[in-house]
Scaffold this active site. Structure first.
Site, PDB file in Angstrom:
ATOM      1  N   THR A  27      -1.895  -3.424   1.490  1.00 64.47           N
ATOM      2  CA  THR A  27      -1.789  -4.718   2.160  1.00 64.47           C
ATOM      3  C   THR A  27      -3.087  -5.052   2.899  1.00 64.47           C
ATOM      4  O   THR A  27      -3.533  -6.197   2.907  1.00 64.47           O
ATOM      5  CB  THR A  27      -0.594  -4.707   3.134  1.00 64.47           C
ATOM      6  OG1 THR A  27       0.529  -4.105   2.478  1.00 64.47           O
ATOM      7  CG2 THR A  27      -0.220  -6.095   3.577  1.00 64.47           C
ATOM      8  N   SER A  73      -1.350   0.844   8.269  1.00 64.14           N
ATOM      9  CA  SER A  73      -0.632   0.121   9.322  1.00 64.14           C
ATOM     10  C   SER A  73       0.380   1.025  10.027  1.00 64.14           C
ATOM     11  O   SER A  73       0.791   0.745  11.148  1.00 64.14           O
ATOM     12  CB  SER A  73       0.125  -1.057   8.703  1.00 64.14           C
ATOM     13  OG  SER A  73       0.992  -0.566   7.693  1.00 64.14           O
ATOM     14  N   TYR A  97       2.352  -4.815   8.273  1.00 61.27           N
ATOM     15  CA  TYR A  97       1.325  -5.767   7.860  1.00 61.27           C
ATOM     16  C   TYR A  97       1.860  -6.769   6.819  1.00 61.27           C
ATOM     17  O   TYR A  97       1.300  -7.847   6.652  1.00 61.27           O
ATOM     18  CB  TYR A  97       0.152  -5.016   7.222  1.00 61.27           C
ATOM     19  CG  TYR A  97      -0.897  -4.492   8.178  1.00 61.27           C
ATOM     20  CD1 TYR A  97      -0.783  -4.635   9.565  1.00 61.27           C
ATOM     21  CD2 TYR A  97      -2.029  -3.843   7.679  1.00 61.27           C
ATOM     22  CE1 TYR A  97      -1.762  -4.138  10.412  1.00 61.27           C
ATOM     23  CE2 TYR A  97      -3.021  -3.353   8.521  1.00 61.27           C
ATOM     24  CZ  TYR A  97      -2.885  -3.499   9.884  1.00 61.27           C
ATOM     25  OH  TYR A  97      -3.868  -3.012  10.717  1.00 61.27           O
ATOM     26  N   GLY A  98       2.925  -6.355   6.114  1.00 61.87           N
ATOM     27  CA  GLY A  98       3.420  -7.129   4.967  1.00 61.87           C
ATOM     28  C   GLY A  98       3.745  -8.585   5.248  1.00 61.87           C
ATOM     29  O   GLY A  98       3.608  -9.429   4.379  1.00 61.87           O
ATOM     30  N   CYS A 123       2.553   0.316  -2.256  1.00 64.68           N
ATOM     31  CA  CYS A 123       2.530   0.397  -0.797  1.00 64.68           C
ATOM     32  C   CYS A 123       2.587   1.886  -0.495  1.00 64.68           C
ATOM     33  O   CYS A 123       3.430   2.603  -1.066  1.00 64.68           O
ATOM     34  CB  CYS A 123       3.735  -0.316  -0.190  1.00 64.68           C
ATOM     35  SG  CYS A 123       3.964   0.022   1.573  1.00 64.68           S
ATOM     36  N   CYS A 151      -3.952   1.672   2.522  1.00 64.97           N
ATOM     37  CA  CYS A 151      -3.000   0.584   2.721  1.00 64.97           C
ATOM     38  C   CYS A 151      -3.352  -0.552   1.760  1.00 64.97           C
ATOM     39  O   CYS A 151      -4.423  -1.164   1.887  1.00 64.97           O
ATOM     40  CB  CYS A 151      -3.075   0.094   4.169  1.00 64.97           C
ATOM     41  SG  CYS A 151      -2.011  -1.319   4.511  1.00 64.97           S
TER      42      CYS A 151
HETATM   43  N1  DGL Z   1       1.447   0.978   3.780  1.00 64.84           N
HETATM   44  C1  DGL Z   1       1.041  -0.354   3.596  1.00 64.84           C
HETATM   45  C2  DGL Z   1       0.598  -0.632   2.165  1.00 64.84           C
HETATM   46  O1  DGL Z   1       0.157   0.250   1.467  1.00 64.84           O
HETATM   47  C3  DGL Z   1       1.838  -1.501   4.156  1.00 64.84           C
HETATM   48  C4  DGL Z   1       3.064  -1.396   4.998  1.00 64.84           C
HETATM   49  C5  DGL Z   1       3.201  -2.597   5.952  1.00 64.84           C
HETATM   50  O2  DGL Z   1       2.563  -2.545   6.988  1.00 64.84           O
HETATM   51  O3  DGL Z   1       3.904  -3.573   5.632  1.00 64.84           O
HETATM   52  O4  DGL Z   1       0.644  -1.744   1.713  1.00 64.84           O
END
Ligand code: DGL
Length: 276
Positions: free
Chosen positions: A82, A17, A48-49, A195, A80
Site C-alpha cells: 500500500t 504500516s 493504510y488501506g 498485502c 508494504c
Molecule cells: N501491510 C500493508 C500492505 O502490504 C497494508 C496494511 C494496511 O495498512 O492497510 O499493503
C-alpha cells in the site's frame, strides 16, 4: 585478514504500516544474517488501506525524513504494498542516496505460473486503486483474467490473529470469496497475497478456500532482492541483541511486545513519533 566489527555495518530498516512487514523481515534475516534490523511500524497511521492518496504520500515522505535521519540505515525494505505502490517513486526521488527495496503485487510471477489464466490479487483497497497495480497488469498479465479484490478488513484481522485473537471463519471467508472465479469451466488457480499482513493468515485461507489454489507470498523474493542490493560482507557477524522495533504511536500493548520479543526484537521507546 581483519574482520569488520559488527557495529561498523549499518542496519537494514524494514517498514510497514503495522506488523505485516514481519513476514518479510523473517525472510530477510535468513538471507542477511550479518545485518542488524530495525523494524518500523507506522501503527499511528494503520491501516493504510483506506487513506486518501495525497495525505498518505505526504505522511510517508515526512516519516522517512525522520527515520533516515535518525537511523541512517544501509538500505530500506518497504514491506508494504500500500505504501510502496503509492510512494515508492517519490521516496527514491526524495532520498536519492538511499537504496529502497520495494514491495509490489506479485502479478508478474502469478501470470507466469497460472495454468488456468485466472489470477486474483488480494490487497488493501488502496493497492487495488493504484495506477501502479493497473500498470503491472497491463505490462505483465494482459493475457490473463485478473480479478482485483480490495479487502477492507483483512489487515486488521491479521493483526488480531497474530496477537492471539480468534477469527470468525465466516468473516474471513467473506473477504476471500470474491477471489474465487469460475469461468468457461476453468477456475482461479493463483491468488496473489498483495498485502504483507496476509501471509499470517495463509493457513486459515487454505482451510476455508472453496478449492485449492496457490497463495503467492512474495516475502522471499523481496528478501532475495535486498540481498542482491546489499552484498554479504565476508567475516561480519550479526551485532548481538541489536534488532529492535519502533512504533510511531509510541504505545504497545502486552501482546504486541510479546510478539516482538518472539521475533527477537526489542521494542524501542525512541521518539520517532507519528507525523500527525
Ligand atoms: N501491510 C500493508 C500492505 O502490504 C497494508 C496494511 C494496511 O495498512 O492497510 O499493503
Amino acid at each position: 585478514m581483519t574482520t569488520p566489527a559488527a557495529n561498523e555495518l549499518k542496519p537494514i530498516l524494514v517498514f510497514d504500516s503495522g506488523i505485516g512487514g514481519l513476514t518479510v523481515l523473517r525472510e530477510a534475516r535468513l538471507l542477511m544474517p550479518e545485518r542488524g534490523f530495525i523494524y518500523v511500524a507506522d501503527d499511528a497511521g494503520f491501516p493504510y488501506g483506506g487513506w486518501e492518496e495525497g495525505p498518505l504520500k505526504a505522511r510517508i515522505i515526512e516519516l522517512f525524513r525522520r527515520l533516515l535521519d535518525r537511523y541512517d540505515p544501509e538500505a530500506v525494505i518497504v514491506a508494504c504494498n500500500t505504501a510502496f505502490t503509492l510512494a515508492g517513486a517519490e521516496l527514491r526521488e526524495a532520498f536519492p542516496a538511499m537504496r529502497f527495496i520495494g514491495t509490489v503485487p506479485a502479478i508478474k510471477p502469478a501470470a507466469e505460473r497460472t495454468r488456468s489464466g485466472l489470477v486474483s490479487v488480494l490487497a488493501t483497497p488502496g493497492t487495488v486503486r493504484r495506477a501502479y497495480t493497473r500498470d503491472l497488469i497491463q505490462s505483465f498479465a494482459s493475457q490473463c483474467h485478473v480479478r482485483l479484490v480490495g479487502s477492507e478488513n483483512l489487515a486488521r484481522m491479521a493483526e488480531a490473529y497474530i496477537r492471539g485473537e480468534t477469527l470468525d471463519d465466516a468473516a474471513v471467508l467473506a473477504e476471500i470469496a470474491p477471489c474465487f472465479v469460475e469461468k468457461d469451466e476453468t477456475r482461479t488457480d493463483i491468488i496473489v497475497l498483495a498485502c504483507t499482513h496476509y501471509p499470517f493468515l495463509a493457513n486459515v485461507f487454505r482451510r476455508l478456500a472453496p478449492w485449492p489454489v496457490d497463495w503467492l507470498d512474495p516475502a522471499e523474493a523481496i528478501a532475495r532482492q535486498a540481498r542482491r542490493l546489499v552484498p554479504l560482507v565476508e567475516g561480519a557477524e550479526h551485532p548481538d541483541g541489536f534488532d529492535f522495533a519502533v512504533f510511531t504511536s509510541g504505545r504497545q500493548d502486552f501482546s504486541t511486545r510479546r510478539l516482538m520479543q518472539g521475533m527477537g526484537l526489542t521494542v524501542s521507546e525512541g521518539p520517532v513519533g507519528s507525523p500527525g
